[in-house]
Scaffold this motif. Structure first.
Motif, short mmCIF file in Angstrom:
data_model
loop_
_atom_site.label_atom_id
_atom_site.label_comp_id
_atom_site.label_asym_id
_atom_site.label_seq_id
_atom_site.Cartn_x
_atom_site.Cartn_y
_atom_site.Cartn_z
N LYS A 10 35.60 -6.58 -12.15
CA LYS A 10 36.00 -7.32 -11.17
C LYS A 10 35.17 -8.51 -10.53
O LYS A 10 35.58 -9.16 -9.89
N CYS A 11 33.98 -8.46 -10.90
CA CYS A 11 32.86 -9.40 -10.46
C CYS A 11 33.16 -10.61 -11.29
O CYS A 11 33.47 -10.86 -12.47
N VAL A 12 33.20 -11.85 -10.42
CA VAL A 12 33.45 -13.08 -10.89
C VAL A 12 32.35 -14.06 -10.93
O VAL A 12 32.44 -15.10 -11.19
N GLY A 13 31.21 -13.48 -10.61
CA GLY A 13 29.94 -14.05 -10.67
C GLY A 13 29.77 -15.21 -9.63
O GLY A 13 29.13 -16.09 -9.74
N CYS A 14 30.06 -14.99 -8.45
CA CYS A 14 30.02 -15.89 -7.50
C CYS A 14 28.69 -15.96 -6.87
O CYS A 14 28.54 -16.80 -6.00
N GLU A 15 27.75 -15.00 -7.07
CA GLU A 15 26.47 -14.88 -6.43
C GLU A 15 26.47 -14.76 -5.07
O GLU A 15 25.39 -14.70 -4.41
N GLU A 16 27.48 -14.32 -4.27
CA GLU A 16 27.27 -13.88 -2.69
C GLU A 16 26.42 -12.70 -2.61
O GLU A 16 25.69 -12.97 -1.48
N CYS A 17 26.49 -11.90 -3.58
CA CYS A 17 25.80 -10.53 -3.27
C CYS A 17 24.26 -10.81 -3.54
O CYS A 17 23.24 -10.42 -2.75
N VAL A 18 24.10 -12.03 -4.43
CA VAL A 18 22.47 -12.25 -4.83
C VAL A 18 21.93 -12.89 -3.70
O VAL A 18 20.73 -12.47 -3.22
N ASP A 19 22.74 -13.83 -3.07
CA ASP A 19 22.26 -14.72 -1.83
C ASP A 19 22.11 -13.90 -0.72
O ASP A 19 21.14 -14.09 0.17
N ILE A 20 23.10 -12.96 -0.28
CA ILE A 20 22.98 -12.09 0.95
C ILE A 20 22.11 -10.76 0.97
O ILE A 20 21.50 -10.57 1.96
N CYS A 21 21.60 -10.37 -0.11
CA CYS A 21 21.09 -9.23 -0.29
C CYS A 21 19.53 -9.33 0.49
O CYS A 21 18.86 -10.06 -0.34
N PRO A 22 18.86 -8.66 1.31
CA PRO A 22 17.78 -8.79 1.94
C PRO A 22 16.63 -8.36 1.05
O PRO A 22 15.51 -8.63 1.16
N GLU A 23 17.20 -7.45 0.31
CA GLU A 23 16.04 -6.76 -0.85
C GLU A 23 16.05 -7.11 -2.25
O GLU A 23 15.26 -6.66 -3.08
N GLU A 24 17.01 -8.36 -2.50
CA GLU A 24 16.92 -9.07 -3.74
C GLU A 24 17.29 -7.87 -4.96
O GLU A 24 16.65 -7.81 -5.78
N VAL A 25 18.26 -7.00 -4.42
CA VAL A 25 18.69 -6.03 -5.53
C VAL A 25 19.59 -6.71 -6.62
O VAL A 25 19.61 -5.89 -7.73
N PHE A 26 20.09 -7.78 -6.51
CA PHE A 26 21.03 -8.25 -7.55
C PHE A 26 20.44 -9.54 -8.30
O PHE A 26 19.82 -10.30 -7.77
#
Length: 70
Positions: A10-26
């Protein structure tokens, strides 16, 4: 403690999760999001909310274990 999973189908590699995560999980690897630091997850689920593809799940591990023994 939380379990973080990304469905790479499902992941399209948009990086939204990378950018929003306050703990740098992704981290983006091979154009897909990978939870490289899942043990740092605080369960805020910002990544889940921002993922338009519905590729991310965050599950509280303690609750999951309790459900198994109930």
């Amino acid at each position: 403690m939380f379990e973080v999973k990304v469905d790479d189908q499902k992941c399209v590699g948009c990086e939204e999760c990378v950018d929003i995560c306050p703990e740098e999980v992704f981290e983006l690897q091979d154009e897909k999001s990978v939870p490289i630091n899942a043990e740092a997850c605080v369960g805020c689920e910002s990544c889940v909310e921002v993922c338009e593809e519905g590729a991310i799940t965050v599950t509280e591990i303690y609750r999951l274990k309790m459900d198994l023994f109930s």
